[in-house]
Structure formats: C-alpha cells, structure tokens
Motif scaffolding. Structure first.
Motif, PDB file in Angstrom:
ATOM      1  N   UNK A  41      29.930  39.366  53.497  1.00  0.00           N
ATOM      2  CA  UNK A  41      29.731  39.747  52.097  1.00  0.00           C
ATOM      3  C   UNK A  41      30.165  38.596  51.205  1.00  0.00           C
ATOM      4  N   UNK A  42      29.236  38.110  50.365  1.00  0.00           N
ATOM      5  CA  UNK A  42      29.463  36.960  49.501  1.00  0.00           C
ATOM      6  C   UNK A  42      29.004  37.276  48.078  1.00  0.00           C
ATOM      7  N   UNK A  43      29.545  36.563  47.084  1.00  0.00           N
ATOM      8  CA  UNK A  43      29.206  36.881  45.695  1.00  0.00           C
ATOM      9  C   UNK A  43      27.805  36.472  45.276  1.00  0.00           C
ATOM     10  N   UNK A  44      27.352  35.281  45.641  1.00  0.00           N
ATOM     11  CA  UNK A  44      26.052  34.762  45.214  1.00  0.00           C
ATOM     12  C   UNK A  44      25.487  33.897  46.328  1.00  0.00           C
ATOM     13  N   UNK A  45      24.189  33.640  46.311  1.00  0.00           N
ATOM     14  CA  UNK A  45      23.643  32.668  47.268  1.00  0.00           C
ATOM     15  C   UNK A  45      24.232  31.288  47.028  1.00  0.00           C
ATOM     16  N   UNK A  62      27.689  40.885  47.218  1.00  0.00           N
ATOM     17  CA  UNK A  62      28.731  41.728  46.638  1.00  0.00           C
ATOM     18  C   UNK A  62      29.389  40.938  45.515  1.00  0.00           C
ATOM     19  N   UNK A  63      29.705  41.576  44.372  1.00  0.00           N
ATOM     20  CA  UNK A  63      30.203  40.838  43.202  1.00  0.00           C
ATOM     21  C   UNK A  63      31.664  40.427  43.295  1.00  0.00           C
ATOM     22  N   UNK A  64      31.993  39.683  44.364  1.00  0.00           N
ATOM     23  CA  UNK A  64      33.333  39.112  44.453  1.00  0.00           C
ATOM     24  C   UNK A  64      33.439  37.958  43.461  1.00  0.00           C
ATOM     25  N   UNK A  83      36.303  44.810  39.711  1.00  0.00           N
ATOM     26  CA  UNK A  83      36.709  45.399  40.984  1.00  0.00           C
ATOM     27  C   UNK A  83      36.017  46.741  41.215  1.00  0.00           C
ATOM     28  N   UNK A  84      35.782  47.506  40.137  1.00  0.00           N
ATOM     29  CA  UNK A  84      35.168  48.830  40.317  1.00  0.00           C
ATOM     30  C   UNK A  84      33.756  48.734  40.884  1.00  0.00           C
ATOM     31  N   UNK A  85      32.842  47.965  40.265  1.00  0.00           N
ATOM     32  CA  UNK A  85      31.500  47.848  40.891  1.00  0.00           C
ATOM     33  C   UNK A  85      31.549  47.164  42.247  1.00  0.00           C
ATOM     34  N   UNK A  86      32.495  46.254  42.444  1.00  0.00           N
ATOM     35  CA  UNK A  86      32.633  45.625  43.762  1.00  0.00           C
ATOM     36  C   UNK A  86      33.011  46.662  44.810  1.00  0.00           C
ATOM     37  N   UNK A 110      40.952  39.514  50.103  1.00  0.00           N
ATOM     38  CA  UNK A 110      41.743  40.678  50.515  1.00  0.00           C
ATOM     39  C   UNK A 110      42.087  41.561  49.323  1.00  0.00           C
ATOM     40  N   UNK A 111      42.498  40.939  48.218  1.00  0.00           N
ATOM     41  CA  UNK A 111      42.826  41.720  47.021  1.00  0.00           C
ATOM     42  C   UNK A 111      41.617  42.492  46.522  1.00  0.00           C
ATOM     43  N   UNK A 112      40.459  41.846  46.511  1.00  0.00           N
ATOM     44  CA  UNK A 112      39.274  42.482  45.958  1.00  0.00           C
ATOM     45  C   UNK A 112      38.665  43.508  46.916  1.00  0.00           C
ATOM     46  N   UNK A 113      38.881  43.336  48.214  1.00  0.00           N
ATOM     47  CA  UNK A 113      38.343  44.285  49.192  1.00  0.00           C
ATOM     48  C   UNK A 113      39.286  45.446  49.462  1.00  0.00           C
ATOM     49  N   UNK A 114      40.544  45.319  49.047  1.00  0.00           N
ATOM     50  CA  UNK A 114      41.550  46.342  49.374  1.00  0.00           C
ATOM     51  C   UNK A 114      41.157  47.742  48.899  1.00  0.00           C
ATOM     52  N   UNK A 115      40.671  47.945  47.652  1.00  0.00           N
ATOM     53  CA  UNK A 115      40.309  49.304  47.245  1.00  0.00           C
ATOM     54  C   UNK A 115      39.219  49.918  48.118  1.00  0.00           C
TER      55      UNK A 115
END
Length: 378
Positions: A41-45, A62-64, A83-86, A110-115
């Motif tokens: 899972x990556x933010x952009x190409x 994914x919008x990391x 973080x919510x839409x992510x 890790x912080x952004x995937x934790x929720x």
C-alpha cells in the motif's frame, strides 16, 4: 498445498531509496517463497510502485503521507485529518485481499496504519528503519504493535527497552548477483575522467547525512590530492529541507572546490556509480543501517563512515579503522586520503568488507526470518 497467506505492507512514501529497495526485495522474496502473498500500500504512483510492479508485487493506492518533523498547526491538522479516509481505505484493502497481517515499513507508516490494524483486529508489525521516535509516539505504538523489527541487534534492544517485543532482522543483499561493471566503462558511461580518484557519497539530502561536513573534509583532501573528485548522488525526497541543497551547491562553487564536486541527483544505477569510484564516504550521524554499506561490500569498494548502529553492525567487524567517531573535516579527510593513497590498505579493507557482507547479510535470510516471524504471529 495450502494457499499463501495474504499480508499487506504499508509505506508512507512512493520515492525509491535504500529502505524502499530492501522492502521491494523482501516482498518479492516472500512471494516467491509461496507461503505468503504480499501486497504493498503506497500513497501515489512513483519510483517505488514501479519497482514493486517490476518485481511482481501488487500495489494498492492508499492516502498515506509524509509527516515532516517540523510543521505548522494547519499542516499537522491536515495530516491528522487524513488518517480517517486512510483508515477506511486500508480496512477496505485488508477485507478485499483477505490480508491477515499489516507490516509497516517505517515509523510513519506504523502510526498511520495503527487505527486500521486496531479496528480490523489485524496484527501490526512495525519495522524500525529510522532512529527511535519520541516517547509519545512510542506510547501510541506500544498499544497496537504486535512485534517490532530492528535492523540491528542494537536497534532491537532499544525497542525492547522501550517496552516492545522485538526481533533483529537486518537487510540483506545477493552479493554474488550484484553487478560489478568495469571501472573504465562505467566512467565513460558517466562522462568521468579516466584516471582521477573519485569519492562517492550516495545518500538523501537531509541534514543528518552530513553532506556539509563531507564538503569541508573534501576541501582538505584536495590540498594534498588536487586531482580528487567528489560525486554526490541523492535528493531531498520530500522537499523538507529547501535550503540544504542550494547551500551545498554554493559551498561547492567556492574556489577550493570549484569544478570538483558533481551533484548527480537521484540515481537508479548505483552499481555503475560504485564501479566508477575509488571509495565510498558516508559521514551520516547515527546511521540506523545503511544499504550503501551492503552495496559497497558487494561491489568490492572500500568505505569511510561515521560511527553509528549500522556501521557498527556491518562495517566495524570487517574494517574497524574505517568507522570514525570524529568526522570533523581533518579526521575525515585523513581517513579518505589514507585509502586513496594506500592501495594495499584499500584492498585489504575491501576484501574484508566483501567477506563480511557475503557471510553475514545474505538476502535470502531476510525473507526466511520474516516468514518465521509471521508464523509466530499467525
């Protein structure tokens, strides 16, 4: 034969650097091993998604985000709001792919995937590729991370001291398959002088890599060896230090360095750069690992570096004199000069580092150890 278990790697940037190359290699090797089915899972190409696709690793959007260490109130609020839409996106990916585990390839990831990990009740593996984060971040991650991975035993012990269950799993490299182009041909390809001694520093342009100190040391080198040239390969991957590169260019334009320093930008031809150079210099402050050390060993190039967890684990056991506690201009210049002027020393250290990398950091061992770790969790 049982079906491979899906896992989801998460990373906060799409820029391909050393840590990202190691991530792609790990995911590709896990996929070949048939026990796990990784996706990324990556933010952009970008260059990282291109490398993953070339290695046969599926990529999900994914919008990391990259969260700069220093940011204003509005920027930080915007980052937190994302973080919510992510979380929704990651939960959707986890459900659709049936992923049993999330492997975060950085602290920010890790912080952004934790929720999403918490809401989906999926174990979260955190791979520490940077320096240990502040205590408040550690407190957050301690609540959710199942197991943390340090790239050295020193890093793993720091994680244990911070309250995590941790394993030491270093990056690896296939030294036998690493390209070793001819030096003369590599210099012709790069348009470099055939006989001048070249020093290479391949590192992101961020302050802790200490390019400024290297330039001052190289000015000292040139007092003794005027023919020496310096190659700087890398970029500021997130534009977080807009004044750094212009300042370095201005220093390189002063009379004592004018015309001797080449800024090469981000490169994907590291084997050619290593083949063209005589020595690798890496004065980074407390380098957590440093893929360039593995690449230098595989390419049979000697190295001079600053003391840190990565150099202590990789370089020091093979050539301790190449790991410097003091990288102020005079000592750093002296170490560079000694290896440029003493082929016997450079050859001995090159051979020792090559053996160390080949024996202690084989690429195939990384996927094997990560597979065992996943097996413990699942």
């Amino acid at each position: 034969m049982p079906s491979p278990l899906p896992v989801l790697f998460v990373h906060h940037t799409a820029v391909l650097g050393g840590a990202e190359r190691s991530l792609v290699e790990l995911a590709a090797d896990l996929r070949r091993g048939a026990a796990f089915d990784p996706a990324l899972a990556l933010p952009v190409p970008g260059t990282l998604s291109d490398a993953a696709a070339a290695a046969g690793v599926p990529v999900e959007r994914a919008p990391l985000a990259h969260w700069p260490r220093r940011a204003g109130v509005f920027r930080r609020a915007r980052d937190i709001a994302r973080v919510f839409p992510l979380t929704l996106r990651l939960r959707s990916i986890l459900k659709r792919r049936g992923a049993r585990l999330i492997h975060a390839n950085s602290t920010l990831a890790a912080l952004q995937a934790a929720p999403a990990a918490w809401l989906s009740r999926r174990p979260l593996v955190w791979q520490l590729r940077d320096r240990l984060p502040p205590r408040f971040i550690l407190r957050i991650l301690r609540r959710i991370v199942r197991i943390a991975i340090g790239l050295t035993e020193e890093a793993a012990q720091m994680l244990r001291d911070a309250g995590f269950e941790a394993r030491a799993i270093p990056n690896g490299i296939d030294a036998d398959a690493f390209p070793r182009p001819d030096r003369a041909e590599s210099r012709r390809t790069l348009g470099l002088a055939p006989d001048a001694p070249f020093v290479l520093c391949a590192a992101q342009f961020v302050p802790w890599k200490r390019h400024a100190e290297l330039l001052e040391a190289f000015a000292v080198v040139r007092r003794t060896l005027p023919s020496a040239r310096l190659l700087l390969a890398g970029q500021d991957p997130h534009g977080a230090h807009p004044d750094l590169l212009p300042g370095l260019r201005a220093r390189a334009d002063r009379p004592d360095l004018a015309g001797t320093v080449s800024f090469l930008g981000q490169r994907d031809d590291v084997p050619i750069l290593l083949a063209a150079c005589n020595l690798v210099a890496h004065p980074a402050r407390e380098e957590p690992f440093g893929r360039i050390f593995l690449e230098a060993g595989a390419a049979l190039r000697c190295i001079v570096c600053a003391d840190g967890p990565g150099p202590r684990a990789i370089v020091a056991p093979a050539c301790p004199a190449a790991v410097l506690r003091d990288v102020s201009p005079e000592p750093l210049a002296a170490a560079i000069l000694e290896r440029l002027q003493r082929p016997d020393l450079a050859r001995a250290e090159t051979e020792a580092l090559g053996r160390r990398v080949r024996e202690a950091f084989p690429r195939k061992a990384v996927a094997e150890r990560v597979s065992r770790l996943y097996g413990e969790i699942l």
